[in-house]
Design an enzyme around this catalytic site. Structure first.
Site, PDB file in Angstrom:
ATOM      1  N   TYR A  49       1.642  -1.231  -0.227  1.00  0.00           N
ATOM      2  CA  TYR A  49       0.220   0.162   0.009  1.00  0.00           C
ATOM      3  C   TYR A  49       1.105   0.783  -0.238  1.00  0.00           C
ATOM      4  O   TYR A  49       1.733   1.493   0.692  1.00  0.00           O
ATOM      5  CB  TYR A  49      -0.718   0.364   1.353  1.00  0.00           C
ATOM      6  CG  TYR A  49      -2.671   0.795   1.120  1.00  0.00           C
ATOM      7  CD1 TYR A  49      -2.288   1.705   0.101  1.00  0.00           C
ATOM      8  CD2 TYR A  49      -2.941   0.825   2.356  1.00  0.00           C
ATOM      9  CE1 TYR A  49      -3.535   3.160   0.898  1.00  0.00           C
ATOM     10  CE2 TYR A  49      -4.198   2.170   2.631  1.00  0.00           C
ATOM     11  CZ  TYR A  49      -4.412   3.147   1.883  1.00  0.00           C
ATOM     12  OH  TYR A  49      -4.942   3.619   1.589  1.00  0.00           O
ATOM     13  N   CYS A  50       0.805   2.109  -0.857  1.00  0.00           N
ATOM     14  CA  CYS A  50       1.195   2.856  -1.210  1.00  0.00           C
ATOM     15  C   CYS A  50       2.732   3.035  -0.820  1.00  0.00           C
ATOM     16  O   CYS A  50       3.343   2.180  -1.488  1.00  0.00           O
ATOM     17  CB  CYS A  50       0.945   4.592  -0.094  1.00  0.00           C
ATOM     18  SG  CYS A  50       1.903   6.220   0.056  1.00  0.00           S
ATOM     19  N   LEU A  51       3.542   3.412  -0.071  1.00  0.00           N
ATOM     20  CA  LEU A  51       5.167   3.728   0.002  1.00  0.00           C
ATOM     21  C   LEU A  51       5.395   2.255   0.090  1.00  0.00           C
ATOM     22  O   LEU A  51       6.300   1.615  -0.742  1.00  0.00           O
ATOM     23  CB  LEU A  51       5.604   3.973   1.053  1.00  0.00           C
ATOM     24  CG  LEU A  51       6.223   6.022   1.582  1.00  0.00           C
ATOM     25  CD1 LEU A  51       6.859   6.191   2.568  1.00  0.00           C
ATOM     26  CD2 LEU A  51       6.721   5.697   0.169  1.00  0.00           C
TER      27      LEU A  51
END
Length: 607
Positions: free
Chosen positions: A338-340
């Site tokens: 998720y994301c980074l």
């Protein structure tokens, strides 16, 4: 299925030494020229002090942008004439509109707000004189957009920065923000005899006291991890200085053979994916027969200043993967980021592909970028001057504080996150009730100095990963080597990872790839449980060898489907499984992974 074994400790140590040498060369040095305090250290301390006054924004970066814009505008007499002509034409239109509106005649508006601008939707804004006031503001806003764009010779980065800052300054002066020019506030004040201001003042005082005392916003006390949130049953089965690994308790008699390892971003607490029981993605997966593991990141302090991207990969994701495959042996893993965390999972998948390591069964990315050239307005805060300034702030503190990051993210959506909040809470006296997602959003984390510097420079500024320059253990990795089933989720209103930026993984990866675009933002679009009203998504699948379709053509040609995207992803995971097996034990005490305590663990409670 036989899986590749991880490299030996001695081999890792040799590669790690080379990697550390490479990574440290990218960071600013702690200079010392024999003096008690070097000139460079004085400069950095001054920048750190200035950063506390400017919300971590570099004055030099902003000045360079305005000099670039102003100097080129000064040499553009044609642009002057165009702007003068637009000013006279808009003035004439506004005067005609005002004359007709003042005598009650119906007349077509001079300008319509942008689709996402909901500030003037209330019918009160269509009455005299507020109709003229808000039309005048919108015309001024449009004129300044023309004045800050379309000037030959100005770099795109500087043009975007000047346009963005000018828009923020105009938003500060919006008639919505002032009592005398906001009919909604005035009507509420008359109806309530000014009690809205009394409630607003009380809310303002409480918010100020909490901010000064370092306390979370009011109402978060009702949403605590381990009590109301993050209550899916599980055990912490591994812990090191950087992360805890949670294994969730099976909820079905049999489970799908391949376990799931979820890697959240370390800029956030993991439990956005395990909020209340009604909207917990983890609970949903467990009840669908999945064995789920989740990383819970340590909240860094100044002592962790030297933890870098390499630490998050090796001490974080790779150690978690080793634990998962010890507890669930001889099964490839469905890696989810998720994301980074998704960017890091992409790095890991490229690294494994280079080494022909078959430990992964599939890869899923939630709102995660692999190319950073179209990263939206967040790139306004990323250039050499800004990163040098930010480096010095982090060098002094040892980390980037969550409040310093929050300011930049709020500016990207200032309508919704700053001004509307001020109006509703302090002028209308109607504070928004706290909910689980808002409480989670207030529970932010810090970012260690070295990691944040490496991430912003290598990935955001230089785009090393997408260009094939990013090194893992001394060797560049290439996303194009990844040959796994891939599922990518993007969100329509994402200001952190814009969906067209996320979509660009299609350009570089030639694999079985499913791309899904859901409505909502960076967080609310992911927390999209079945039954959530107003949800829709678009989804397509590309097989190895299929031709590229550009994002705009794909959007127009892909119909929207009503409902949650979670079942689509769960079905995709099941389609890539070898079938059902008995649930694994919780941990593996005889192999060094004993249960250490119940979920959500201790790291998620760190402040």
């Amino acid at each position: 299925m036989l899986l590749s074994r991880p490299p030996s400790d001695a081999h890792i140590a040799g590669e790690q030494h080379a990697a550390d040498a490479h990574l440290s060369s990218a960071l600013p040095l702690h200079e010392s020229d024999g003096d008690a305090v070097s000139p460079a250290s004085i400069d950095r301390l001054m920048h750190a002090f200035m950063g506390r006054l400017t919300s971590s924004i570099s004055p030099s970066s902003l000045a360079l942008a305005y000099i670039d814009w102003a100097s080129h505008l000064a040499q553009a007499p044609g642009k002057w004439g165009q702007l003068a002509e637009k000013a006279m034409r808009k003035t004439g239109r506004l005067q005609l509109y005002a004359a007709r509106a003042s005598v009650g005649k119906a007349t077509e508006r001079c300008i319509e707000p942008l689709p996402h601008d909901r500030r003037f939707n209330d019918p009160a804004w269509q009455r005299w004189p507020y109709n003229v006031i808000h039309q005048s503001f919108l015309l001024h806003q449009q004129w300044w957009h023309n004045a800050t764009t379309g000037i030959g010779g100005v770099s795109p980065h500087h043009q975007n920065m000047v346009s963005f800052v000018s828009r923020q300054l105009l938003d500060m002066m919006s008639p919505v923000n002032f009592i005398a020019t906001n009919p909604e506030v005035l009507e509420t004040t008359i109806e309530e005899g000014g009690q809205n201001f009394v409630r607003g003042a009380a809310t303002l005082l409480e918010d100020w006291e909490r901010a000064v005392g370092g306390k979370p916003p009011a109402g978060t006390e009702a949403f605590q991890p381990g009590k109301q949130l993050a209550v899916t049953r599980g055990q912490v089965v591994y812990r090191n200085r950087l992360m805890e690994l949670i294994q969730y308790t099976p909820a079905t008699p049999e489970v799908l053979a391949e376990p799931i390892l979820i890697v959240p971003a370390w800029i956030m607490k993991y439990y956005v994916l395990d909020l209340s029981p009604a909207n917990s993605l983890v609970k949903y997966l467990v009840e669908r027969g999945h064995t789920v593991f989740m990383i819970s990141w340590h909240n860094p302090t100044a002592k962790d200043r030297d933890m870098g991207m390499d630490d998050y990969l090796h001490s974080g994701v790779l150690e978690a993967l080793n634990a998962v495959q010890t507890i669930v042996p001889e099964r490839p893993v469905n890696a989810v980021g998720y994301c980074l965390g998704g960017t890091l999972v992409s790095i890991m998948a490229a690294y494994f592909a280079q080494r022909e390591d078959s430990r992964l069964n599939s890869m899923t990315l939630f709102a995660a970028q692999t190319d950073f050239t179209e990263a939206g307005e967040l790139r306004l805060f990323i250039d050499d001057s800004q990163l040098n300034f930010l480096d010095d702030i982090m060098w002094d503190q040892g980390y980037l504080d969550n409040r310093q990051m929050a300011g930049a993210f709020q500016l990207l959506r200032s309508h919704d996150l700053i001004w509307s909040r001020i109006i509703n809470q302090y002028l209308m006296g109607r504070p928004a009730p706290m909910n689980d997602l808002m409480a989670w959003n207030a529970d932010a984390t810090r970012m260690p100095y070295r990691m944040q510097s490496e991430y912003l420079r290598s990935l955001f500024l230089n785009n090393d990963l997408y260009a094939g320059r990013y090194k893992v253990r001394g060797r560049p990795v290439a996303l194009s080597d990844i040959d796994l089933p891939i599922f990518v989720v993007a969100t329509e209103s994402d200001h952190v990872a814009p969906w067209r930026s996320v979509y660009k993984i299609n350009v570089i990866v030639d694999a079985d790839l499913t791309f899904l675009l859901t409505n909502g933002g960076h967080n609310a679009g992911i927390v999209s449980e079945p039954g959530h009203e107003g949800r829709h998504f678009r989804v397509s699948r590309w097989l190895h060898g299929d031709k590229y379709v550009d994002p705009d053509r794909w959007f127009l040609g892909t119909p929207a489907v009503e409902g949650s995207w979670w079942p689509v992803w769960a079905d995709w995971l099941a389609s890539n499984s070898e079938g059902w097996v008995a649930p694994p034990a919780m941990g593996a005490a005889d192999k060094g992974y004993p249960p250490l305590g119940p979920a959500p663990g201790s790291y998620v409670l760190e402040r």
